[in-house]
Design a protein around this motif. Structure first.
Motif, PDB file in Angstrom:
ATOM      1  N   GLU A  76       0.822  -1.216   0.000  1.00  0.00           N
ATOM      2  CA  GLU A  76       0.000   0.000   0.000  1.00  0.00           C
ATOM      3  C   GLU A  76       0.856   1.267   0.000  1.00  0.00           C
ATOM      4  N   ALA A  77       2.095   1.145   0.447  1.00  0.00           N
ATOM      5  CA  ALA A  77       3.002   2.299   0.473  1.00  0.00           C
ATOM      6  C   ALA A  77       3.409   2.722  -0.931  1.00  0.00           C
ATOM      7  N   LEU A  78       3.237   1.836  -1.904  1.00  0.00           N
ATOM      8  CA  LEU A  78       3.577   2.165  -3.290  1.00  0.00           C
ATOM      9  C   LEU A  78       2.416   2.834  -4.027  1.00  0.00           C
ATOM     10  N   GLN A  79       1.278   2.941  -3.361  1.00  0.00           N
ATOM     11  CA  GLN A  79       0.087   3.496  -4.004  1.00  0.00           C
ATOM     12  C   GLN A  79       0.289   4.952  -4.425  1.00  0.00           C
ATOM     13  N   ASP A  80       0.885   5.766  -3.573  1.00  0.00           N
ATOM     14  CA  ASP A  80       1.096   7.172  -3.953  1.00  0.00           C
ATOM     15  C   ASP A  80       2.145   7.305  -5.055  1.00  0.00           C
ATOM     16  N   VAL A  81       3.119   6.389  -5.082  1.00  0.00           N
ATOM     17  CA  VAL A  81       4.099   6.383  -6.172  1.00  0.00           C
ATOM     18  C   VAL A  81       3.379   6.064  -7.483  1.00  0.00           C
ATOM     19  N   ASN A  82       2.511   5.073  -7.438  1.00  0.00           N
ATOM     20  CA  ASN A  82       1.760   4.688  -8.619  1.00  0.00           C
ATOM     21  C   ASN A  82       0.847   5.828  -9.093  1.00  0.00           C
ATOM     22  N   GLN A  83       0.188   6.491  -8.171  1.00  0.00           N
ATOM     23  CA  GLN A  83      -0.692   7.611  -8.537  1.00  0.00           C
ATOM     24  C   GLN A  83       0.100   8.736  -9.192  1.00  0.00           C
ATOM     25  N   TRP A  84       1.277   9.019  -8.663  1.00  0.00           N
ATOM     26  CA  TRP A  84       2.109  10.076  -9.238  1.00  0.00           C
ATOM     27  C   TRP A  84       2.543   9.694 -10.653  1.00  0.00           C
ATOM     28  N   LEU A  85       2.943   8.444 -10.827  1.00  0.00           N
ATOM     29  CA  LEU A  85       3.384   7.969 -12.138  1.00  0.00           C
ATOM     30  C   LEU A  85       2.239   7.878 -13.141  1.00  0.00           C
ATOM     31  N   GLU A  86       1.048   7.589 -12.660  1.00  0.00           N
ATOM     32  CA  GLU A  86      -0.106   7.397 -13.532  1.00  0.00           C
ATOM     33  C   GLU A  86      -0.384   8.630 -14.398  1.00  0.00           C
ATOM     34  N   GLN A  87      -0.256   9.814 -13.821  1.00  0.00           N
ATOM     35  CA  GLN A  87      -0.510  11.023 -14.602  1.00  0.00           C
ATOM     36  C   GLN A  87       0.476  11.150 -15.762  1.00  0.00           C
ATOM     37  N   TYR A  88       1.678  10.707 -15.567  1.00  0.00           N
ATOM     38  CA  TYR A  88       2.683  10.756 -16.628  1.00  0.00           C
ATOM     39  C   TYR A  88       2.515   9.616 -17.628  1.00  0.00           C
ATOM     40  N   ARG A  89       2.005   8.479 -17.154  1.00  0.00           N
ATOM     41  CA  ARG A  89       1.736   7.369 -18.059  1.00  0.00           C
ATOM     42  C   ARG A  89       0.750   7.800 -19.137  1.00  0.00           C
ATOM     43  N   GLN A  90      -0.257   8.547 -18.750  1.00  0.00           N
ATOM     44  CA  GLN A  90      -1.241   9.025 -19.722  1.00  0.00           C
ATOM     45  C   GLN A  90      -0.581   9.928 -20.757  1.00  0.00           C
ATOM     46  N   LEU A  91       0.319  10.803 -20.321  1.00  0.00           N
ATOM     47  CA  LEU A  91       1.038  11.668 -21.261  1.00  0.00           C
ATOM     48  C   LEU A  91       1.906  10.846 -22.205  1.00  0.00           C
TER      49      LEU A  91
END
Length: 131
Positions: A76-91
Motif C-alpha cells: 500500500e506504500a507504493l500506491q502514492d508512487v503509482n498515482q504520481w506515475l499514472e498522470q505521466y503514463r497518460q502523457l
C-alpha cells in the motif's frame, strides 16, 4: 526534510533496494535472507542500512518474532508512487499514440512512393525510354 514521496523515490532509485523489494514481494524475509544475494558485494551492515532506508521510506516493515526480525513489504506504500506515475503514463501513451500515427503516415507515403516508382516508365542511362 524530504517529503515521503521523495523518500520513496530515493529508496527506489537504488538497484539493491529494488531487488530487496522484489524478494519481499514473494513473502516475508529476515535481513540475513535479504542479504544473501549481496554478501559477495557488500557487508551485512551495509545491507542493514539499505533495509533501514526502505523502512524510513515506509516501503518495508520489520516485526519481531523472538530473535528474528522478519521484514515484509508494505504494498500500500507504493500506491502514492503509482498515482504520481499514472498522470505521466497518460502523457506517455498520448505521445506514443501520436508517434504511431506519424509512423503509419510515413510508412503509407513510402509505400505509395515505391508503388508509383514501379509503375513509372523506365529510362536507359542515355535518357531514352526502354521498349
Amino acid at each position: 526534510m524530504p517529503d515521503l514521496l521523495s523518500q520513496k523515490f530515493s529508496a527506489l532509485a537504488d538497484p539493491t533496494r529494488r531487488a530487496m523489494l522484489a524478494r519481499l514481494a514473494e513473502g516475508e524475509a529476515c535481513v540475513s535472507d535479504l542479504a544473501a544475494p549481496f554478501l559477495t558485494e557488500m557487508s551485512l551492515p551495509a545491507v542493514t542500512k539499505h533495509v533501514k532506508v526502505l523502512e524510513k521510506a515506509g516501503l518495508v516493515e520489520k516485526s519481531r518474532d523472538g530473535q528474528r526480525r522478519p521484514c515484509s513489504l508494505k504494498p500500500e506504500a507504493l500506491q502514492d508512487v503509482n498515482q504520481w506515475l499514472e498522470q505521466y503514463r497518460q502523457l506517455w501513451e498520448e505521445s506514443l499514440d501520436r508517434l504511431d500515427e506519424y509512423l503509419k503516415s510515413v510508412t503509407a507515403a513510402q509505400a505509395e512512393q515505391e508503388k508509383s516508382n514501379k509503375n513509372a516508365p523506365r529510362t536507359k542511362s542515355d535518357g531514352r525510354k526502354s521498349k
